[in-house]
Design an enzyme around this catalytic site. Structure first.
Site, short mmCIF file in Angstrom:
data_model
loop_
_atom_site.label_atom_id
_atom_site.label_comp_id
_atom_site.label_asym_id
_atom_site.label_seq_id
_atom_site.Cartn_x
_atom_site.Cartn_y
_atom_site.Cartn_z
N GLY A 1 54.37 27.99 54.46
CA GLY A 1 53.66 28.97 55.28
C GLY A 1 52.97 28.25 56.43
O GLY A 1 51.88 28.61 56.88
N VAL A 50 48.40 28.34 46.64
CA VAL A 50 47.34 29.05 47.35
C VAL A 50 47.73 30.52 47.56
O VAL A 50 46.90 31.42 47.46
CB VAL A 50 47.08 28.39 48.73
CG1 VAL A 50 46.00 29.13 49.51
CG2 VAL A 50 46.72 26.92 48.55
N HIS A 61 42.11 34.58 40.32
CA HIS A 61 41.63 34.65 41.70
C HIS A 61 41.85 36.09 42.19
O HIS A 61 42.77 36.40 42.94
CB HIS A 61 42.39 33.66 42.59
CG HIS A 61 42.03 33.80 44.05
ND1 HIS A 61 40.77 33.52 44.52
CD2 HIS A 61 42.75 34.20 45.12
CE1 HIS A 61 40.75 33.75 45.82
NE2 HIS A 61 41.93 34.16 46.20
N ASP A 80 36.52 30.39 45.72
CA ASP A 80 35.56 31.21 44.98
C ASP A 80 34.39 30.35 44.49
O ASP A 80 33.23 30.76 44.54
CB ASP A 80 36.25 31.89 43.79
CG ASP A 80 37.54 32.58 44.20
OD1 ASP A 80 37.47 33.44 45.08
OD2 ASP A 80 38.61 32.24 43.67
N ARG A 127 49.86 46.35 43.68
CA ARG A 127 49.86 44.96 43.21
C ARG A 127 51.20 44.60 42.57
O ARG A 127 51.69 43.50 42.67
CB ARG A 127 48.71 44.75 42.22
CG ARG A 127 48.33 43.28 42.08
CD ARG A 127 47.03 43.10 41.33
NE ARG A 127 46.80 41.69 41.02
CZ ARG A 127 46.21 40.82 41.81
NH1 ARG A 127 45.78 41.20 42.98
NH2 ARG A 127 46.04 39.56 41.44
#
Length: 334
Positions: free
Chosen positions: A11, A129, A187, A159, A98
């Site tokens: 990415g 990530v 997460h 977080d 989701r």
């Protein structure tokens, strides 16, 4: 000078990578004497943008960058890797459930896991990530059976940093004065930011956060929801997701894997739950408090868990078990 290490960022044309690549290249992650071959992977339509990123990295004139390779090919990207930072994933679009998000990402991380299996070193450290990070990480690990499961981790350090910062702001200290906060679980908005074992330095003395704040209702209420929903709050304000803070957290996470955690401190990362002492089911990718030494993490064991914490920890484990089930249905058909 030591031998260069090969570090992949996927990415790489995206905005988190844009905030991340300079820190990797300038030595603040792997050390000032560690040369790096940086490999940038993105999808074919992003190659034009990636060329611009490549030019900028060249123009930074960073002495540690021995080579920068920009590619859309997995056999080039995953070859002989020492570290893989998997940032790229399918983002959640408007109206997307989701479940749809899981389905799209299972495909991506199954392919990337298979590419790690085929081309990377068996000692490769893999940091996921891209969201949903825990389940994407589990998918990648399952798709690379000959790489130790312990080599895979997902990012919950953002977080963790958010939790530290909230406590520091409330007490008027710097976040460096706060240590041993814990992010348990996923997460996602079910994660549990826990400060019942955290310490803060006040007037040169270490004090428990609960004792220092004397505000249990804030700690059990607003503090938790602020950390859980911080990403959404940034997105709402900035109209873009948190990239700078995510990149900083990735650097913290990877640096700790590389150099270890300071004595007496632990950090949070999503890791395989096998054999933990906290009653979290095995075979989940769950965020725990860990210490790291010689590039190997160890769960901090035997912390007392009160009923309030137990309930929160179980809730996020349940969500992860459901996500895993959905993902693995897709995985078997993918």
């Amino acid at each position: 000078m030591s031998e260069p290490i090969r570090v992949l960022v996927t990415g790489a044309a995206g905005q988190i990578a844009y905030s991340l690549l300079y820190s990797i290249g300038n030595g603040s992650v792997f050390g000032k004497d560690q040369p790096i071959i940086l490999v940038l992977l993105d999808i074919t339509p992003m190659m034009g943008v990636l060329d611009g990123v490549l030019m900028e990295l060249q123009d930074c004139a960073l002495p540690l960058l021995k080579d920068v390779i920009a590619t859309d090919k997995e056999d080039v990207a995953f070859k002989d890797l020492d570290v893989a930072i998997l940032v790229g994933s399918m983002p959640r679009r408007d109206g997307m459930e989701r479940k749809d998000l899981l389905k799209a990402n299972v495909k991506i991380f199954k392919c990337q896991g298979a590419a790690l299996e085929k081309y990377a070193k068996k000692s490769v450290k893999v940091i996921v990530v891209g969201n949903p990070a825990n389940t994407n990480c589990l998918t990648a690990a399952k798709s690379a059976p000959s790489i130790p499961k312990e080599n895979f981790s997902c990012l919950t350090r953002l977080d963790h940093n958010r939790a530290k910062a909230q406590i520091a702001l409330k007490l008027g200290v710097t976040s460096d004065d706060v240590k041993n906060v814990i992010i348990w679980g996923n997460h996602s908005s079910t994660q549990y930011p826990d400060v019942s074992h955290a310490k803060v330095k006040l007037q040169g003395k270490e004090v428990g956060v609960y004792d220092a704040l004397k505000d249990d209702s804030w700690l059990k209420g607003e503090f938790i929801t602020t950390v859980q929903q911080r990403g959404a709050a940034v997105l709402k304000a900035r109209k873009l997701s948190s990239a700078m803070s995510a990149a900083k957290a990735i650097c913290d996470h990877v640096r700790d894997i590389w150099f270890g955690t300071p004595e007496g401190e632990f950090v949070s990362m999503g890791i395989i739950s096998d054999g933990n002492s906290y009653g979290v089911p095995d075979d989940l990718l769950y965020s725990f408090p860990v210490t790291i030494k010689n590039k190997t993490w160890k769960i901090v064991e035997d912390l007392t868990i009160n009923d309030f914490s137990r309930e929160k920890m179980d809730l996020t484990a349940k969500e992860l078990a459901e996500e895993k089930e959905t993902a693995f249905e897709f995985l078997s058909s993918a």
